[in-house]
Write a protein that holds these residues in place. Structure first.
Motif, PDB file in Angstrom:
ATOM      1  N   ARG A   8       0.815  -1.205   0.000  1.00 34.59           N
ATOM      2  CA  ARG A   8       0.000   0.000   0.000  1.00 34.59           C
ATOM      3  C   ARG A   8       0.849   1.255   0.000  1.00 34.59           C
ATOM      4  NH1 ARG A   8      -5.521   0.682   0.426  1.00 34.59           N
ATOM      5  NH2 ARG A   8      -4.954   2.841   0.104  1.00 34.59           N
ATOM      6  N   THR A 248     -17.032   3.356   5.473  1.00 34.12           N
ATOM      7  CA  THR A 248     -16.229   3.622   4.276  1.00 34.12           C
ATOM      8  C   THR A 248     -16.612   4.965   3.680  1.00 34.12           C
ATOM      9  OG1 THR A 248     -16.988   1.406   3.775  1.00 34.12           O
ATOM     10  CG2 THR A 248     -15.297   2.336   2.360  1.00 34.12           C
ATOM     11  N   ASN A 304      -7.754   7.402   2.402  1.00 37.89           N
ATOM     12  CA  ASN A 304      -8.175   6.160   1.751  1.00 37.89           C
ATOM     13  C   ASN A 304      -7.508   4.952   2.389  1.00 37.89           C
ATOM     14  OD1 ASN A 304      -9.772   7.517  -0.012  1.00 37.89           O
ATOM     15  ND2 ASN A 304      -8.287   7.530  -1.684  1.00 37.89           N
ATOM     16  N   ASP A 308      -9.398   1.811   4.461  1.00 35.40           N
ATOM     17  CA  ASP A 308      -9.204   0.382   4.197  1.00 35.40           C
ATOM     18  C   ASP A 308      -8.838  -0.364   5.470  1.00 35.40           C
ATOM     19  OD1 ASP A 308      -9.804   0.817   1.640  1.00 35.40           O
ATOM     20  OD2 ASP A 308      -7.813   0.447   0.809  1.00 35.40           O
ATOM     21  N   TYR A 311     -11.767  -0.633   7.848  1.00 33.12           N
ATOM     22  CA  TYR A 311     -12.723  -1.575   7.282  1.00 33.12           C
ATOM     23  C   TYR A 311     -12.418  -3.006   7.711  1.00 33.12           C
ATOM     24  CZ  TYR A 311     -16.337  -2.381   3.813  1.00 33.12           C
ATOM     25  OH  TYR A 311     -17.513  -2.668   3.191  1.00 33.12           O
ATOM     26  N   THR A 312     -11.156  -3.377   7.666  1.00 30.93           N
ATOM     27  CA  THR A 312     -10.801  -4.748   8.060  1.00 30.93           C
ATOM     28  C   THR A 312     -10.977  -4.944   9.558  1.00 30.93           C
ATOM     29  OG1 THR A 312      -8.523  -4.127   8.383  1.00 30.93           O
ATOM     30  CG2 THR A 312      -9.128  -4.991   6.228  1.00 30.93           C
ATOM     31  N   LEU A 320      -6.885  -8.388   4.268  1.00 36.80           N
ATOM     32  CA  LEU A 320      -6.047  -7.555   3.416  1.00 36.80           C
ATOM     33  C   LEU A 320      -5.149  -8.448   2.581  1.00 36.80           C
ATOM     34  CD1 LEU A 320      -5.063  -4.929   6.063  1.00 36.80           C
ATOM     35  CD2 LEU A 320      -6.699  -4.679   4.230  1.00 36.80           C
TER      36      LEU A 320
END
Lengths: 321, 290
Positions: A8, A248, A304, A308, A311-312, A320
């Motif tokens: 990432r 999100t 962003n 992510d 979110y996990t 991921l």
């Protein structure tokens, strides 16, 4: 996990590199900044000299090399107008923008989530229909026009709120913010409400869609079969899952709020970095525009990435890669 | 025609208040814009027809209002209602043309990316990813700040922002379509790729685009209005609704609200209509919800 983070990070650097390239190219093909620097009655020699100082006599690749290496060394150039480092101009104004964005986000969440949950739990109700029509109105209105109407009604006509400016600021942890003074809050309400409307509408619709989606899941039917009441099932089992996509959107909306803050700040003469961008566009103050865009790109890329990650954390089904 | 009247789509349409209201707003707006010059006696761009004595008249129902100017006048004695009808043409023109351009370019890139895959696909989709991580308004603002004002430049900026959503959608559907037997059969039959894409894949990826295209006109009208309000959109010689609001904003503090409030209501009527109808279309065309 570690491999993912590295991947990432490389992606983020790549995006920033592409942005730097695009920003550089667009800026090079438009206008000649030399005339921002030299006096109107400058001679040919003076113009040529200024061109040399700015590095404009070099070829494009060389110019880009100079541009990107000085960026990496923390040299972001001087504003043509203020004759100050462009970065510090923006950083000075950042707290004003951030506080407005945060208050707008807060207003949006506090209003949107309960209304969205209600509309999702009672999709056929009369009140739900009114809420949904209102939210559709919220995305159909030009934000700057709403700001204007609020100014006219609450500032000019009723005189309840000031029409522009940031008011008194206090210092917290070395940052000047208007969130610690009553006068500051008095000034921030109208712009923050204006900014929050579009986000409010989108969050509301997402929350409602999420609630309606979970209502159809098997575990909801199972909980109902166990004998739990409909309301209990919706709010205890449904809500948590319904809010996952909202998180999100929350992150992405933060980016939108920063972008739309440029317009809101312009209407309310709010001394933030968005208004600085617009002013710099009027004055063709290229270094400030470039630094603003690079900085905002960095902020978006980081947001962003965080979205992510979060979110996990909240949805264990997602891993991921 | 009779099969359309009997269709489920038409049946649901007649039963949906929001769909009828939405399409009524859209049709009304388009009619007003088309018939605009015949509805008003004054051409707001014709300086000779303006009279400074008529400046800043309030709407007709207020004290000092003038029956000739239903929604009042601005500083040059221009009829606000006439300005709105003429300005709405520019707003709608920009929204529609930019939508068509975005749709054509985005669909083409999406088809190519999905059909050929490989490096072309990666490049197009990476550009789309990067673009999507930034708000459209910011990208458009940046482009306009670089190229300057103008209707053509607004169209370019909006198209540069708008193609991504088509490309992504079309690529997705293309990927699932080319695995199907009819495409395989066409390949085996030896048809050239261009013909397979045009005759077989394209018609099957169009449906989801209808909703996107409808909503996008509204989005574009709003973005254009924001750009023009900030002074980086259309030039003053072609005032769109956004620019009318900006001009009105400058005199708002003197209490002259009508020059800015009414153009905003016009934008709202159009975009709200589009969104209402777009929501209905989305529900109708999405087989999952049925």
């Amino acid at each position: 996990m570690f491999g993912y983070l590295i991947k990432r990070l490389i992606q983020m650097l790549l995006v920033l590199w592409v942005v730097s390239l695009v920003v550089f190219l667009m800026m090079s093909f438009t206008g000649d900044p030399v005339f921002m620097i030299v006096p109107i009655d400058a001679t040919e020699d003076q113009i040529a000299q200024a061109r040399r100082i700015l590095g404009l006599d070099q070829s494009l690749p060389v110019q880009y090399w100079i541009f990107i290496t000085s960026l990496l060394q923390g040299d972001f150039g001087q504003s043509y107008v203020f004759r100050q480092p462009a970065l510090s101009l923006i950083v000075e104004r950042m707290p004003a923008t951030v506080e407005m964005v945060l208050v707008a986000m807060l207003i949006a969440v506090v209003v949107a989530i309960p209304l969205g949950v209600y509309a999702g739990a009672n999709p056929k109700g009369r009140l739900s229909r009114i809420i949904m029509a209102g939210s559709l109105m919220g995305v159909s209105l030009p934000g700057f026009w709403v700001g204007m109407v609020l100014i006219y009604f609450f500032a000019v006509y009723l005189g309840w709120f000031p029409s522009s400016g940031r008011g008194e600021t206090g210092e917290v942890l070395g940052v000047r913010t208007s969130l610690v003074t009553a006068n500051g809050w008095h000034h921030i309400i109208l712009p923050a409400v204006t900014l929050s409307l579009a986000t409010m509408a989108i969050l509301l619709r997402m929350t409602r869609a999420g609630m309606m989606e979970v209502a159809r899941q098997d575990y909801m039917k199972f909980a109902r079969a166990k004998g739990a009441t409909r309301q209990d099932v919706l709010y205890k089992h449904g809500l948590k899952n319904a809010l996952i996509p909202v998180v999100t959107i929350f992150g992405l909306q933060l980016g939108d709020l920063i972008a739309f803050a440029t317009i809101t700040e312009t209407i309310f003469s709010w001394p933030g970095m968005g208004k600085l961008l617009i002013d710099s566009i009027y004055r063709a103050d290229r270094p400030v525009i470039v630094v603003y865009l690079m900085l905002v790109a960095l902020i978006f890329v980081v947001i962003n990435f965080l979205v992510d990650l979060v979110y996990t954390l909240i949805d264990p089904r997602i891993t991921l890669k | 025609m009779s099969s359309f009247v009997q269709s489920e789509f038409f049946h649901n349409y007649t039963r949906s208040t929001s769909a009828i209201l939405g399409s009524a707003l859209m049709v009304g707006f388009v009619l007003a814009v088309t018939a605009g010059p015949f509805l008003v006696s004054q051409n707001p761009y014709d300086i000779a027809g303006l009279n400074l004595m008529d400046s800043y008249k309030p709407p007709f129902w207020m004290d000092g209002g003038d029956a000739r100017f239903l929604l009042g006048t601005d500083g040059q004695g221009r009829d606000v209602w006439a300005s709105i009808l003429y300005g709405a043409r520019i707003s709608l023109f920009i929204g529609l043309v930019a939508m068509v351009a975005s749709c054509v370019i985005g669909t083409f890139l999406g088809l190519v990316a999905g059909f050929y895959g490989g490096i072309i696909d990666s490049v197009i989709m990476r550009i789309a990813d990067i673009q999507l991580s930034f708000p459209s308004i910011l990208i458009a603002l940046f482009l306009m700040s670089a190229v300057g004002t103008g209707v053509d430049k607004v169209l370019i900026a909006l198209t540069a922002v708008g193609w991504v959503v088509y490309a992504r959608t079309v690529r997705g559907t293309t990927l699932s379509e080319i695995k199907k037997e009819y495409v395989q059969a066409a390949k085996v039959a030896g048809l050239p790729n261009a013909k397979i894409i045009r005759k077989h894949v394209l018609p099957n990826v169009m449906t989801p685009l209808i909703v996107i295209a409808t909503i996008q006109v509204g989005t574009f009208v709003l973005i254009e209005a924001s750009l023009s309000f900030l002074g980086v959109g259309v030039p003053i010689t072609q005032p769109s609704l956004g620019l009318l609001i900006k001009n009105g904003f400058d005199v708002l503090f003197s209490g002259l609200w009508w020059t800015s409030v009414f153009p905003g209501l016009a934008i709202m009527a159009l975009v709200f209509g589009i969104n209402l109808f777009g929501d209905f279309l989305r529900d109708e065309l999405n087989p999952r919800l049925k």
